[in-house]
Design a protein around this motif. Structure first.
Motif, mmCIF file in Angstrom:
data_model
loop_
_atom_site.group_PDB
_atom_site.id
_atom_site.type_symbol
_atom_site.label_atom_id
_atom_site.label_comp_id
_atom_site.label_asym_id
_atom_site.label_seq_id
_atom_site.Cartn_x
_atom_site.Cartn_y
_atom_site.Cartn_z
ATOM 1 N N GLN A 14 0.818 -1.204 0.000
ATOM 2 C CA GLN A 14 0.000 0.000 0.000
ATOM 3 C C GLN A 14 0.860 1.267 0.000
ATOM 4 N N TYR A 15 2.096 1.110 0.444
ATOM 5 C CA TYR A 15 3.010 2.249 0.526
ATOM 6 C C TYR A 15 4.301 1.909 -0.210
ATOM 7 N N LEU A 16 4.782 2.851 -1.009
ATOM 8 C CA LEU A 16 6.047 2.695 -1.717
ATOM 9 C C LEU A 16 7.004 3.781 -1.240
ATOM 10 N N VAL A 17 8.185 3.370 -0.814
ATOM 11 C CA VAL A 17 9.188 4.302 -0.308
ATOM 12 C C VAL A 17 10.434 4.228 -1.184
ATOM 13 N N LYS A 18 10.830 5.358 -1.739
ATOM 14 C CA LYS A 18 12.073 5.448 -2.500
ATOM 15 C C LYS A 18 13.187 5.877 -1.559
ATOM 16 N N TRP A 19 14.338 5.194 -1.675
ATOM 17 C CA TRP A 19 15.436 5.474 -0.751
ATOM 18 C C TRP A 19 16.781 5.247 -1.420
ATOM 19 N N THR A 20 17.825 5.674 -0.757
ATOM 20 C CA THR A 20 19.186 5.391 -1.201
ATOM 21 C C THR A 20 20.122 5.385 -0.006
ATOM 22 N N ARG A 21 21.294 4.812 -0.230
ATOM 23 C CA ARG A 21 22.342 4.813 0.793
ATOM 24 C C ARG A 21 23.618 5.299 0.141
ATOM 25 N N LEU A 22 24.370 6.118 0.846
ATOM 26 C CA LEU A 22 25.644 6.586 0.322
ATOM 27 C C LEU A 22 26.691 6.584 1.426
ATOM 28 N N GLY A 23 27.956 6.507 1.010
ATOM 29 C CA GLY A 23 29.040 6.444 1.979
ATOM 30 C C GLY A 23 29.552 5.030 2.153
ATOM 31 N N PRO A 24 30.544 4.844 3.027
ATOM 32 C CA PRO A 24 31.143 3.517 3.232
ATOM 33 C C PRO A 24 30.136 2.516 3.776
ATOM 34 N N GLU A 25 30.071 1.352 3.155
ATOM 35 C CA GLU A 25 29.088 0.344 3.545
ATOM 36 C C GLU A 25 29.254 -0.084 4.999
ATOM 37 N N LYS A 26 30.507 -0.074 5.490
ATOM 38 C CA LYS A 26 30.748 -0.486 6.867
ATOM 39 C C LYS A 26 30.760 0.697 7.836
ATOM 40 N N GLY A 27 30.459 1.893 7.339
ATOM 41 C CA GLY A 27 30.383 3.045 8.223
ATOM 42 C C GLY A 27 29.176 2.937 9.142
ATOM 43 N N GLY A 41 3.940 9.387 0.076
ATOM 44 C CA GLY A 41 3.117 10.537 -0.253
ATOM 45 C C GLY A 41 3.907 11.810 -0.470
ATOM 46 N N TYR A 42 5.237 11.719 -0.394
ATOM 47 C CA TYR A 42 6.100 12.892 -0.571
ATOM 48 C C TYR A 42 7.177 12.577 -1.609
ATOM 49 N N GLY A 43 7.646 13.620 -2.298
ATOM 50 C CA GLY A 43 8.743 13.432 -3.227
ATOM 51 C C GLY A 43 8.468 12.330 -4.231
ATOM 52 N N GLN A 44 9.337 11.306 -4.239
ATOM 53 C CA GLN A 44 9.211 10.206 -5.192
ATOM 54 C C GLN A 44 8.458 8.999 -4.634
ATOM 55 N N SER A 45 8.057 9.061 -3.365
ATOM 56 C CA SER A 45 7.370 7.927 -2.734
ATOM 57 C C SER A 45 5.864 8.048 -2.915
ATOM 58 N N GLU A 46 5.192 6.906 -3.044
ATOM 59 C CA GLU A 46 3.791 6.902 -3.429
ATOM 60 C C GLU A 46 2.892 6.201 -2.420
ATOM 61 N N LEU A 47 1.631 6.660 -2.404
ATOM 62 C CA LEU A 47 0.551 5.946 -1.738
ATOM 63 C C LEU A 47 -0.106 5.101 -2.820
ATOM 64 N N LEU A 48 -0.066 3.782 -2.687
ATOM 65 C CA LEU A 48 -0.389 2.891 -3.804
ATOM 66 C C LEU A 48 -1.864 2.547 -3.928
ATOM 67 N N THR A 49 -2.645 2.752 -2.869
ATOM 68 C CA THR A 49 -4.048 2.354 -2.914
ATOM 69 C C THR A 49 -4.935 3.475 -2.386
ATOM 70 N N PRO A 50 -6.220 3.465 -2.762
ATOM 71 C CA PRO A 50 -7.156 4.444 -2.199
ATOM 72 C C PRO A 50 -7.226 4.369 -0.679
ATOM 73 N N ALA A 51 -7.114 3.155 -0.138
ATOM 74 C CA ALA A 51 -7.160 2.997 1.319
ATOM 75 C C ALA A 51 -5.972 3.691 1.976
ATOM 76 N N ALA A 52 -4.790 3.555 1.372
ATOM 77 C CA ALA A 52 -3.605 4.217 1.926
ATOM 78 C C ALA A 52 -3.751 5.730 1.844
ATOM 79 N N THR A 53 -4.315 6.223 0.741
ATOM 80 C CA THR A 53 -4.517 7.655 0.575
ATOM 81 C C THR A 53 -5.472 8.192 1.629
ATOM 82 N N THR A 54 -6.567 7.486 1.859
ATOM 83 C CA THR A 54 -7.538 7.899 2.881
ATOM 84 C C THR A 54 -6.920 7.859 4.266
ATOM 85 N N ASP A 55 -6.177 6.775 4.543
ATOM 86 C CA ASP A 55 -5.547 6.627 5.847
ATOM 87 C C ASP A 55 -4.523 7.729 6.091
#
Length: 312
Positions: free
Chosen positions: A21-34, A70-84
């Motif tokens: 119902q929710y899609l989150v766009k993300w990234t990681r940067l920097g040393p993997e073991k940091g 619901g912000y930037g590149q992330s989406e609310l995927l269903t009408p129920a998520a949008t209402t919630d």
């Protein structure tokens, strides 16, 4: 504030996994073991507000950026998520989704009494992300190594005339012609800063709401402010002392000229948390402290996490 290629959100997380119902766009940067450090944005912003800070700290830390559903590149995927989303003024659902994202990253939750963990991420939260981070610790059992709260939504009273106006006239605001709505959004953004914003920064912050490319857009902006009109934290404010009792290092940073959330809220929040929490007030900074005083804010974040790392 132009985006650097390494801060593009090139990874996707969906929740719940069996019926997204929710899609989150993300990234990681920097040393993997940091050591992990997570930036969380508020309303009506996106991860791009944190991008320069993430780039600077990625030389030492494993830095995570994401756009809230619901912000930037992330989406609310269903009408129920949008209402919630629109009716979820407590931000409990946002805390639930973010906690699941933290688990996806390997930041496992513990008991509600273990808000502090040397292996947990440093978390830097702005605006309503403060309430999300506090709920995650108290209700989802998420532990952190440190928590930096910047001009946060965390203690009442809430509400503003613009929130109430949009909430009561949602259909009207959704029908405003795009060019006129562009002016409303940019005027709202300018009101959050103490200094005059550069045009490129103003455009960057407004883009997800006015670009017309299928992102949250006009209805998303109205929906976000409608949610803000019903915001509440009274069910957790009385539990903030548990954060202090856990020994979690907390730094509360506030712009002295914040007209959205006056800086007396910083002292109120510090008293509720207690423990190792402390307040830093920043001169000539409003709610958008990242743009009003970026060097000062960067210095405070760097000094605080370095101090915590040195004491662990």
């Amino acid at each position: 504030m132009a985006s650097h290629p390494s801060t593009f959100l090139d990874q996707t997380f969906t929740y719940p996994s069996d019926d997204p119902q929710y899609l989150v766009k993300w990234t990681r940067l920097g040393p993997e073991k940091g050591h992990p450090l997570v930036f969380i944005h508020g309303t009506p912003w996106s991860s791009r507000l944190w991008a320069p800070f993430a780039l600077a700290l990625s030389h030492r830390y494993s830095v995570y950026l994401f756009d809230n559903p619901g912000y930037g590149q992330s989406e609310l995927l269903t009408p129920a998520a949008t209402t919630d989303f629109a009716s979820n003024g407590s931000l409990a659902k946002q805390a639930e989704v973010t906690a699941a994202l933290f688990t996806h990253w390997g930041f496992h939750s513990k008991s509600a009494d273990s808000a502090r963990s040397p292996r947990g991420p440093h978390v830097v939260a702005h605006d309503n992300a403060g309430l999300v981070a506090l709920r995650m610790a108290l209700q989802q059992g998420q532990s952190y190594k440190s928590l930096t709260l910047i001009d946060v939504v965390a203690v009442g009273p809430w509400g503003s005339p613009s929130f109430k106006l949009m909430a009561e006239n949602e259909d009207v605001f959704n029908q405003i012609p795009p060019l006129m709505f562009d002016g409303i959004v940019k005027g709202y953004i300018r009101d959050a800063a103490y200094t005059s914003l550069r045009k490129e920064d103003e455009e960057m912050l407004a883009e997800p709401w006015v670009s017309g490319d299928g992102r949250p857009g006009q209805e998303g902006f109205v929906r976000a402010l409608k949610q803000a009109s019903t915001r509440k934290s009274d069910d957790v404010e009385s539990q903030y002392y548990k954060i202090g009792q856990s020994g979690l290092p907390v730094r509360i940073i506030w712009g002295k000229e914040d007209q959205w959330l006056p800086c007396d809220r910083a002292d109120k929040l510090q008293k509720l948390i207690g423990g190792k929490s402390e307040v830093v007030l920043v001169d000539e900074a409003g709610h958008l402290i990242q743009l009003d005083q970026p060097a000062w804010l960067m210095a405070e974040i760097v000094m605080f996490v370095a101090e915590v790392d040195g004491n662990s």
